[in-house]
Design an enzyme around this catalytic site. Structure first.
Site, short mmCIF file in Angstrom:
data_model
loop_
_atom_site.label_atom_id
_atom_site.label_comp_id
_atom_site.label_asym_id
_atom_site.label_seq_id
_atom_site.Cartn_x
_atom_site.Cartn_y
_atom_site.Cartn_z
N HIS A 111 -5.74 1.08 54.94
CA HIS A 111 -4.60 1.80 54.33
C HIS A 111 -4.01 0.93 53.21
CE1 HIS A 111 -1.24 4.57 54.05
NE2 HIS A 111 -0.48 3.50 53.87
N ASP A 147 -0.73 6.56 60.41
CA ASP A 147 -0.71 5.16 59.95
C ASP A 147 0.21 4.29 60.81
OD1 ASP A 147 -2.28 6.20 57.89
OD2 ASP A 147 -0.53 6.54 56.61
N ALA A 609 -4.41 4.73 -12.94
CA ALA A 609 -3.62 4.89 -14.16
C ALA A 609 -3.37 6.37 -14.42
CB ALA A 609 -4.36 4.27 -15.33
N GLY A 640 3.46 4.93 -13.17
CA GLY A 640 3.68 3.59 -12.65
C GLY A 640 5.12 3.36 -12.26
N GLY A 644 3.90 3.96 -8.66
CA GLY A 644 3.50 2.54 -8.57
C GLY A 644 4.65 1.71 -8.02
N CYS A 717 -10.65 -6.29 -20.14
CA CYS A 717 -9.65 -7.35 -19.93
C CYS A 717 -10.19 -8.71 -20.33
CB CYS A 717 -9.19 -7.35 -18.49
SG CYS A 717 -10.54 -7.41 -17.34
N GLU A 815 -2.57 -10.03 -26.87
CA GLU A 815 -3.73 -9.21 -26.53
C GLU A 815 -3.66 -7.87 -27.27
OE1 GLU A 815 -3.42 -7.67 -22.53
OE2 GLU A 815 -5.58 -7.70 -22.25
P1 NAP Z 1 -0.09 -1.58 -17.25
O1 NAP Z 1 0.74 -0.85 -18.20
O2 NAP Z 1 0.43 -2.84 -16.70
O3 NAP Z 1 -0.44 -0.57 -16.08
C1 NAP Z 1 -1.28 -0.90 -15.02
C2 NAP Z 1 -0.96 0.00 -13.85
O4 NAP Z 1 0.36 -0.31 -13.39
C3 NAP Z 1 -0.94 1.47 -14.21
O5 NAP Z 1 -1.44 2.21 -13.15
C4 NAP Z 1 0.54 1.71 -14.42
O6 NAP Z 1 0.92 3.05 -14.27
C5 NAP Z 1 1.13 0.86 -13.32
N1 NAP Z 1 2.54 0.55 -13.45
C6 NAP Z 1 3.31 0.59 -14.55
N2 NAP Z 1 4.58 0.27 -14.23
C7 NAP Z 1 4.61 0.01 -12.90
C8 NAP Z 1 5.62 -0.36 -11.98
N3 NAP Z 1 6.88 -0.56 -12.35
N4 NAP Z 1 5.27 -0.53 -10.69
C9 NAP Z 1 4.01 -0.36 -10.29
N5 NAP Z 1 3.02 0.02 -11.11
C10 NAP Z 1 3.31 0.20 -12.40
O7 NAP Z 1 -1.48 -1.93 -17.85
P2 NAP Z 1 -2.44 -0.96 -18.59
O8 NAP Z 1 -1.90 -0.73 -19.93
O9 NAP Z 1 -2.77 0.24 -17.77
O10 NAP Z 1 -3.77 -1.83 -18.61
C11 NAP Z 1 -4.00 -2.72 -19.61
C12 NAP Z 1 -3.74 -4.12 -19.12
O11 NAP Z 1 -4.50 -4.38 -17.95
C13 NAP Z 1 -4.17 -5.14 -20.11
O12 NAP Z 1 -3.19 -6.13 -20.21
C14 NAP Z 1 -5.44 -5.70 -19.52
O13 NAP Z 1 -5.73 -7.00 -19.92
C15 NAP Z 1 -5.13 -5.63 -18.09
N6 NAP Z 1 -6.34 -5.67 -17.28
C16 NAP Z 1 -6.58 -6.80 -16.59
C17 NAP Z 1 -7.72 -6.90 -15.84
C18 NAP Z 1 -8.01 -8.13 -15.06
O14 NAP Z 1 -8.88 -8.08 -14.21
N7 NAP Z 1 -7.33 -9.23 -15.26
C19 NAP Z 1 -8.62 -5.83 -15.77
C20 NAP Z 1 -8.35 -4.69 -16.51
C21 NAP Z 1 -7.18 -4.63 -17.25
P3 NAP Z 1 0.81 4.07 -15.50
O15 NAP Z 1 -0.49 4.68 -15.35
O16 NAP Z 1 1.93 5.01 -15.35
O17 NAP Z 1 0.94 3.26 -16.77
#
Ligand code: NAP
Length: 913
Positions: A111, A147, A609, A640, A644, A717, A815
């Site tokens: 049990h 039990d 983007a 963004g 974002g 980039c 850039e």
């Molecule tokens: P960005 O303006 O910084 O935007 C990047 C991303 O962030 C987009 O999706 C953007 O949204 C978003 N975003 C903007 N404001 C935000 C916020 N307050 N909070 C959160 N997210 C936000 O850059 P981009 O003009 O798209 O891209 C170009 C840049 O990326 C260049 O400087 C390039 O050198 C760099 N990049 C770097 C690499 C690397 O591996 N190092 C690779 C590729 C590109 P929206 O779509 O609304 O703008």
């Protein structure tokens, strides 16, 4: 000297069968007969089959007496075996006294309580319901009471706070009980078995809990009493509660997995009204919280609704789930067949609520189930689907859905979405245009949309849902639920297989994806095929291979002598990760981040983007086909500054992977810190120097120099943002670049001979014009381009070359992110200066050098402050090689093994022994 015993075993089930096997090992025991219950259908009790296999006579009686009088034929059969001792391990039948006293040495009975406490049929339940600190069992001499007979032996154990009826039975009452039955029989054989009269002090006789009216949970008591009641009925039959729905409907449910809960209600709770409870209970992310009459809380982890067991935290989600009700006759026949397969594997009757794993199935059983189902129903099925639908009815529904859809890979969801048909590249491609949250395409809150423009003709391509902060919150919640739910059921190796399957689907759809990418972002189709999509597929394959190779280490630490210490690390996923990406390589940026994130075992949401989210949405569709559970991957096109930002601010997001510009990266890092100190990795802008020495292979330098700037129309980039060309070859280098530029094919990116397509979007195009104007104003020599391609609609920017660029000029250190070559001269005798000039930038993403002198090349690699160095080549990236910048180009790597660490946390475990 032990007396030889002729034992009759009267009982049923595994416990009695184990006692039988134990007694068979004793030389002084002969089991002369086994008395058990009749077969249920074709199923024989295991005691009967065990006895039969040993050649022991088996008797199966539905009952031993009628109207209180022993049945003569039963008595006769019992007496025929000539037992000297009756052993009753768990006997559910009323045994007449003629039998109890029919053996010369009497009857001993098991049990599961410390008698005289908890007499009756539900002793273990009452041990827990009453909150006893010790549990135990008694072996007593059966008499004519319930039990009440004299005690032979007792054993006890502590009741642990985590114990349930199941656990205490499995860990103590069963195994120790079987052994103790053997000991008791030995004591009888040796003449040492006592007969200790039970006292009536502290005696109780408790109600039988198999009666439904006794299973109703009283919620008007302290949290501790509620907890004890629920665990006393866990897992059989479960405590009953009644949910009162808003429309007045009452629903009876059963509670399981109770524990006391002192953290109180959490932020994201939803009320649930239970009958008998004045305040609502709260559904939260780890269960259902009930406040007891003492103000303390008890949490319920699982709820059984009808035949289906659900996690309590999924109550409201399950309410939305519409079970299939229109099974065809053929499907019902298949249900029978499936039930047979389950029964053959589990060796027990199958009910709608039978849980494959709770019924004891192991990994081999999963394989067998999958193979048998595939063979029987000719339907594709994967092991992980069994883990995701382990309850029979769920599994059957999954099978029916797969059969109806002709695919086993949909995870039970027919994917429907609003989208548009892209007619391009001699294809008609259906593209989703809604947010992808929790495995479904859904409109954005308030139906807000983004205009998506084709950069080749500046025409509106489609409108895509634009996520709000509330949409982000929904996606985060679903990723959070998946992380703590379905995704955890998927083993690392299965995770890898899902990723490989996704890569395979991307491969199958690569022309479609490349077409969408080309139309949406302006990427030249051939490049989109090879790089944008090709490297995305590579990333999923590469990281898919990592899933089952993520491991910690064993670390020799200084032991606290004389003891030893074992210290090891575990690499664990971080949780919900937010990903935010730019527009230059939409799908590749997504894949670089997400593949590492998912391989590490996280769940995620991505905001691509806003200018080109279409491949991300097509990709989302493929994740469903690949079989990813809902919530693991969420895709939210949006702005963004809204979506974002909401990701960066969300307190359930534990990691943010960002690629974009340096100013936004800085802003995001602050948000990550302010919200919940979430980990972040930032891949930011660059102004990568490329130094070309006169001793280089000039043909190669020109070819790679061109692609270092003009690859993907400069929207790259790691593009070489500034070229330093040794004065001795400067003019020749420029001449050859111009020659090539003049013949560069500019035009429709879908045309296979096109080398240079339109810039991504208007704002960017306008910025490039401004950039060039500023260069001219500051005195640099514009030798080519700097303007729109004449007579062409679309954002076509003429590839541009500036020479005589001085260090102080804006275009020398900012850039452009476009097809603009910035050339400065240097003197070959002054390598130190050119190195200093190359490093005189806040960026540090990539760099390159062309020289045949290995010393110069290696000196350059030593001294340059950049995360990537190319020697006699440019843009040579690979998914296995770490990628990421120094200084204001960010930190944290994409790609390679290092990228995994960005999405893992290390836990250190130390054990002293
Ligand atoms: P960005 O303006 O910084 O935007 C990047 C991303 O962030 C987009 O999706 C953007 O949204 C978003 N975003 C903007 N404001 C935000 C916020 N307050 N909070 C959160 N997210 C936000 O850059 P981009 O003009 O798209 O891209 C170009 C840049 O990326 C260049 O400087 C390039 O050198 C760099 N990049 C770097 C690499 C690397 O591996 N190092 C690779 C590729 C590109 P929206 O779509 O609304 O703008």
């Amino acid at each position: 000297m032990a007396t030889n015993l002729r034992v009759a075993i009267i009982g049923q089930s595994n416990f009695a069968a184990d006692v039988l096997e134990l007694l068979l090992e004793r030389p002084h025991v002969q089991v002369v007969g086994v008395f058990t219950i009749p077969d249920k259908g074709s199923r024989e009790d295991i005691l009967a089959s065990t006895a039969a296999s040993q050649g022991i006579p088996v008797f199966k009686f539905a009952s031993w007496r009628r109207k209180g009088v022993a049945l003569p034929e039963v008595l006769e059969q019992y007496r025929s075996v000539g037992a000297t001792l009756n052993v009753l391990p768990y006997c559910s039948q009323f045994i007449p006294m003629e039998v109890i006293d029919g053996a010369a040495l009497g009857s001993i009975c098991y049990h599961p309580s410390i008698l005289p406490l908890h007499r009756g049929a539900s002793a273990i339940s009452w041990t827990l319901i009453e909150g006893d600190e010790v549990a135990g069992f008694s072996i007593f001499w059966a008499d004519d009471g319930l039990d009440t007979g004299p005690l032979l032996l007792q054993r006890q154990c502590n009741v642990e706070p985590t114990d349930t009826l199941d656990s205490i039975y499995k860990r103590f009452l069963y195994p120790e009980g079987v052994k103790a039955m053997g000991v008791a029989v030995d004591m009888v054989a040796n003449g040492t078995a006592p007969k200790i009269t039970q006292t009536e002090v502290g005696a109780s006789y408790d109600a039988a809990m198999f009666k439904a009216e006794n299973q109703l949970l009283n919620l008007q008591q302290s949290a501790a009493r509620i907890w004890q009641f629920v665990r006393g009925l866990d897992s059989v039959p479960g405590a009953i509660a009644v949910v009162q729905h808003a429309d007045g409907v009452e629903e009876q449910v059963r509670f399981f997995g109770a524990h006391l809960y002192s953290a109180g209600p959490l932020k994201s709770c939803k009320p649930l009204q239970l009958q008998g409870l004045a305040k609502p209970a709260w559904v939260h992310d780890s269960g259902l919280l009930i406040e007891g009459s003492d103000g303390a809380f008890v949490n319920i982890r699982r709820i059984k609704r009808g035949s289906k067991m659900i996690n309590a935290c999924d109550w409201f989600k399950q309410a939305q789930h519409k079970p299939i009700t229109d099974f065809s006759e053929d499907e019902l026949a298949k249900r029978q067949l499936l039930s047979g397969i389950w029964q053959a594997i589990l060796k027990q009757p199958i009910e709608a609520s039978t849980d494959f794993f709770a019924a004891g199935a192991g990994s081999m059983d999963v394989v067998r189930l999958v193979e048998e189902v595939k063979e029987a129903f000719d339907v594709p099925l994967e092991n992980e689907q069994v883990f995701m639908a382990p309850v029979f009815e769920e599994f059957f529904e999954l099978l029916v859905l797969s059969l109806r859809q002709g695919s086993g890979l949909t995870g039970g969801q027919q994917l429907e979405y609003e989208g548009f048909t892209l007619n391009a590249n001699k294809r008609q491609i259906r593209v989703p245009t809604q947010l992808f949250i929790n495995g479904q395409f859904v409109p954005a809150q308030g139906n807000k949309t983004l205009d998506i423009v084709n950069p080749s003709d500046e025409q509106l391509l489609c409108q895509v849902s634009c996520a709000s902060a509330q949409d982000v919150d929904k996606a985060v919640q679903s990723a959070h639920d998946a992380f703590y739910g379905a995704w955890r059921q998927v083993s690392p190796r299965q995770r890898g297989l899902l990723m490989l399957r996704l890569a395979e689907l991307m491969e199958q759809h690569k022309e479609e994806l490349a077409t969408i990418e080309s139309v949406d972002s302006g990427a030249v189709y051939t490049l989109a095929l090879k790089t944008h999509i090709g490297m995305s597929i590579d990333a999923w394959r590469y990281f898919g291979g990592w899933c089952d190779k993520i491991q910690g280490s064993t670390i020799p630490v200084n032991p606290a002598r004389p003891n030893n210490v074992l210290t090891f690390t575990r690499k664990e996923p971080i949780g919900v990760c937010g990903l935010v990406t730019p527009w230059n390589y939409p799908l590749m940026m997504l894949s670089w981040k997400m593949a590492a994130c998912i391989a590490a075992g996280n769940t995620c949401l991505i905001k691509p983007a806003q200018t080109c989210p279409l491949t991300a949405l097509k990709f989302a569709e493929l994740t469903v086909k690949a079989g990813f559970p809902p919530g693991v991957i969420n895709v939210l096109p949006g702005q963004g500054s809204v979506a974002g930002q909401a990701i960066a601010d969300h307190t359930l997001v534990r990691k943010l992977g960002f690629t974009g510009s340096t100013p936004i990266g800085q802003h995001i890092m602050k948000s990550c810190a302010d919200s919940n100190l979430k980990k972040c990795s930032l891949e930011l802008g660059g102004k990568s120097p490329l130094i070309i020495f006169a001793d280089c292979d000039l043909d190669k330098a020109v070819k790679h120099g061109m692609s270092s700037v003009f690859f993907n129309k400069g929207e790259n980039c790691i593009a070489a943002g500034r070229l330093f060309v040794e004065d001795r070859i400067h003019d020749e280098f420029v001449r050859r670049v111009l020659k090539d530029l003049r013949t560069m094919a500019i035009g429709d990116p879908l045309n296979r001979s096109t080398a240079h397509g339109p810039q991504n979007h208007k704002a960017h195009f306008d910025k490039l014009l401004e950039f060039c104007e500023r260069g001219v104003k500051e005195g640099a020599t514009l030798v080519y381009g700097g303007c729109r391609v004449p007579n062409m609609k679309g954002y076509f920017f003429t590839p541009t070359v500036f020479t005589d660029v001085q260090d102080h000029m804006f275009i020398a250190h900012e850039e452009s992110f476009g097809p603009i070559m910035i050339i400065s001269k240097f003197n070959g005798s002054d390598i130190d200066s050119v190195m200093q000039r190359a490093n005189r930038t806040e960026y540090g993403l990539a760099s390159g050098v062309f020289t045949k002198d290995i010393s110069k090349a290696l000196n350059f690699a030593d001294r340059i402050e950049a995360g990537t160095v190319f020697v006699n080549v440019y843009n040579k990236t690979d998914v296995a090689a770490p990628f990421g910048g120094f200084k204001q180009s960010g930190f944290g790597k994409d790609l390679g093994q290092e990228a995994l660490n960005e999405y893992l946390k290390t836990k250190c475990v130390t054990i002293e022994y």
